[in-house]
Design a protein around this motif. Structure first.
Motif, PDB file in Angstrom:
ATOM      1  N   HIS A  57      -5.165  -5.632  -3.383  1.00 13.45           N
ATOM      2  CA  HIS A  57      -6.441  -5.279  -2.772  1.00 13.45           C
ATOM      3  C   HIS A  57      -7.561  -6.135  -3.370  1.00 13.45           C
ATOM      4  CE1 HIS A  57     -10.165  -2.920  -2.236  1.00 13.45           C
ATOM      5  NE2 HIS A  57      -9.630  -2.603  -1.066  1.00 13.45           N
ATOM      6  N   ASN A  58      -7.616  -6.225  -4.684  1.00 10.71           N
ATOM      7  CA  ASN A  58      -8.640  -7.029  -5.357  1.00 10.71           C
ATOM      8  C   ASN A  58      -8.507  -8.506  -5.018  1.00 10.71           C
ATOM      9  OD1 ASN A  58      -9.710  -4.751  -6.526  1.00 10.71           O
ATOM     10  ND2 ASN A  58      -8.564  -4.977  -8.433  1.00 10.71           N
TER      11      ASN A  58
ATOM     12  N   HIS B 106      -3.257  -6.704  10.121  1.00  8.81           N
ATOM     13  CA  HIS B 106      -4.324  -5.704  10.064  1.00  8.81           C
ATOM     14  C   HIS B 106      -3.931  -4.405  10.740  1.00  8.81           C
ATOM     15  CE1 HIS B 106      -4.772  -7.267  14.064  1.00  8.81           C
ATOM     16  NE2 HIS B 106      -5.124  -8.455  13.572  1.00  8.81           N
TER      17      HIS B 106
ATOM     18  N   LEU C  97      -3.617  -8.819   5.190  1.00  8.90           N
ATOM     19  CA  LEU C  97      -3.898  -7.454   4.732  1.00  8.90           C
ATOM     20  C   LEU C  97      -2.639  -6.621   4.479  1.00  8.90           C
ATOM     21  CD1 LEU C  97      -6.956  -6.516   6.991  1.00  8.90           C
ATOM     22  CD2 LEU C  97      -6.920  -7.635   4.757  1.00  8.90           C
ATOM     23  N   GLN C  98      -1.478  -7.227   4.593  1.00  8.28           N
ATOM     24  CA  GLN C  98      -0.210  -6.512   4.384  1.00  8.28           C
ATOM     25  C   GLN C  98      -0.210  -5.844   3.006  1.00  8.28           C
ATOM     26  OE1 GLN C  98       2.363  -6.597   6.803  1.00  8.28           O
ATOM     27  NE2 GLN C  98       3.239  -4.949   5.603  1.00  8.28           N
ATOM     28  N   ASP C  99       0.024  -4.541   2.971  1.00  8.96           N
ATOM     29  CA  ASP C  99       0.198  -3.733   1.749  1.00  8.96           C
ATOM     30  C   ASP C  99      -1.032  -3.638   0.859  1.00  8.96           C
ATOM     31  OD1 ASP C  99       2.866  -3.099   2.383  1.00  8.96           O
ATOM     32  OD2 ASP C  99       3.562  -4.986   1.501  1.00  8.96           O
ATOM     33  N   ILE C 100      -2.222  -3.931   1.343  1.00 15.13           N
ATOM     34  CA  ILE C 100      -3.383  -3.858   0.453  1.00 15.13           C
ATOM     35  C   ILE C 100      -3.710  -2.419   0.038  1.00 15.13           C
ATOM     36  CG2 ILE C 100      -4.424  -6.003   1.248  1.00 15.13           C
ATOM     37  CD1 ILE C 100      -6.550  -4.210   2.658  1.00 15.13           C
ATOM     38  N   HIS C 101      -3.295  -1.441   0.838  1.00 13.43           N
ATOM     39  CA  HIS C 101      -3.582  -0.044   0.499  1.00 13.43           C
ATOM     40  C   HIS C 101      -2.603   0.496  -0.539  1.00 13.43           C
ATOM     41  CE1 HIS C 101      -6.674   0.114   3.495  1.00 13.43           C
ATOM     42  NE2 HIS C 101      -5.826  -0.248   4.446  1.00 13.43           N
ATOM     43  N   ASN C 102      -1.491  -0.155  -0.725  1.00 11.58           N
ATOM     44  CA  ASN C 102      -0.462   0.310  -1.652  1.00 11.58           C
ATOM     45  C   ASN C 102      -0.491  -0.411  -2.991  1.00 11.58           C
ATOM     46  OD1 ASN C 102       0.444   1.870   0.529  1.00 11.58           O
ATOM     47  ND2 ASN C 102       1.795   0.234   1.215  1.00 11.58           N
ATOM     48  N   ASN C 103      -1.213  -1.496  -3.082  1.00 12.22           N
ATOM     49  CA  ASN C 103      -1.193  -2.319  -4.278  1.00 12.22           C
ATOM     50  C   ASN C 103      -2.626  -2.677  -4.683  1.00 12.22           C
ATOM     51  OD1 ASN C 103      -1.001  -4.422  -6.137  1.00 12.22           O
ATOM     52  ND2 ASN C 103       0.773  -5.358  -5.126  1.00 12.22           N
ATOM     53  N   PRO C 104      -3.180  -1.991  -5.715  1.00 11.10           N
ATOM     54  CA  PRO C 104      -4.573  -2.243  -6.123  1.00 11.10           C
ATOM     55  C   PRO C 104      -4.835  -3.697  -6.512  1.00 11.10           C
ATOM     56  CG  PRO C 104      -3.749  -0.262  -7.174  1.00 11.10           C
ATOM     57  CD  PRO C 104      -2.574  -0.905  -6.485  1.00 11.10           C
TER      58      PRO C 104
END
Length: 180
Positions: free
Chosen positions: A82-83, A104, A72-79
Motif C-alpha cells: 500500500h505504501n 483496480h 493496485l493488486q493486493d494493496i488492501h492486504n499488504n500495508p
C-alpha cells in the motif's frame, strides 16, 4: 480547422488589438465548450488555445518514454505494498501528471458503459448540455471547458464532465438522462 505554424502564432501574439479576456468570456458565455466550436464549423482554432509552441519540434520519434502504470493488486492486504503504491502515485503525479491504473477491480463492461455515457452526453443537443454547464465547483454535476479557463495562460482543447460522488452522491434523477 486551420493549423498554424509557430511563426504564424508568434506574429499573431504581437497583435495589440487582441483581447484575450473578451475571447475567453465569449467562449465561456456560449456554454457550448470546444464541442460547440467544432459543431459550429470553426475554421481556425481560437487564439486562446494557442501556446505558440510547435509541438512537432519537440516530439522524439525514437522515445522510450512510457506512461507510469500503477498496479493496485493486493494493496488492501499488504500495508507495505500500500505504501509503495502511494509513493508510485505521488511520483507519477509529480513527474508525469498522469498514470494508468491496473487491477483496480472495476469491470471492463462498467468502464465501457461509462465511456459510452460520456460520449452520448457530448453528442446530444447543445441546449441539453448547456443545462449542466457551470464554473461552480460545488455543483454535483459539472460540465465545462477548462476548469481554470480564466487563470491559465492557454486554454486546453477539451470539455469536461464530472460528477461528485462523495460524500453525497447525486440522485439518479438529477443525472443527465444519457448516462444514468
Amino acid at each position: 480547422m486551420e493549423a498554424k505554424s509557430s511563426n504564424q502564432i508568434k506574429e499573431e501574439s504581437n497583435d495589440s488589438n487582441y483581447d484575450r479576456k473578451a475571447e475567453i468570456k465569449a467562449f465561456d458565455d456560449s456554454k457550448t465548450g470546444v464541442k460547440g466550436l467544432v459543431d459550429s464549423g470553426v475554421k481556425k482554432i481560437p487564439r486562446m488555445f494557442l501556446s505558440g509552441i510547435d509541438i512537432t519540434e519537440n516530439v522524439a520519434s525514437d522515445s522510450n518514454l512510457s506512461i507510469p502504470v500503477i498496479d493496485l493488486q493486493d494493496i488492501h492486504n499488504n500495508p507495505a505494498l500500500h505504501n509503495e503504491v502511494v509513493t508510485k502515485i505521488r511520483s507519477a503525479c509529480q513527474e508525469w501528471g498522469f498514470f494508468q491504473v491496473i487491477n483496480h477491480g472495476i469491470p471492463i463492461s462498467v468502464m465501457d458503459q461509462m465511456i459510452d455515457g460520456i460520449r452520448r452526453f457530448h453528442e446530444q443537443d447543445t441546449d441539453v448540455r448547456k443545462q449542466f454547464y457551470s464554473r461552480d465547483l460545488k455543483k454535483t454535476i459539472l460540465y465545462n471547458s477548462n476548469t481554470s479557463l480564466y487563470l491559465d495562460k492557454f486554454a486546453n482543447w477539451r470539455d469536461s464532465l464530472g460528477c461528485s460522488m462523495a460524500p453525497n452522491p447525486p440522485k439518479p434523477e438529477n443525472l443527465p438522462t444519457v448516462f444514468r
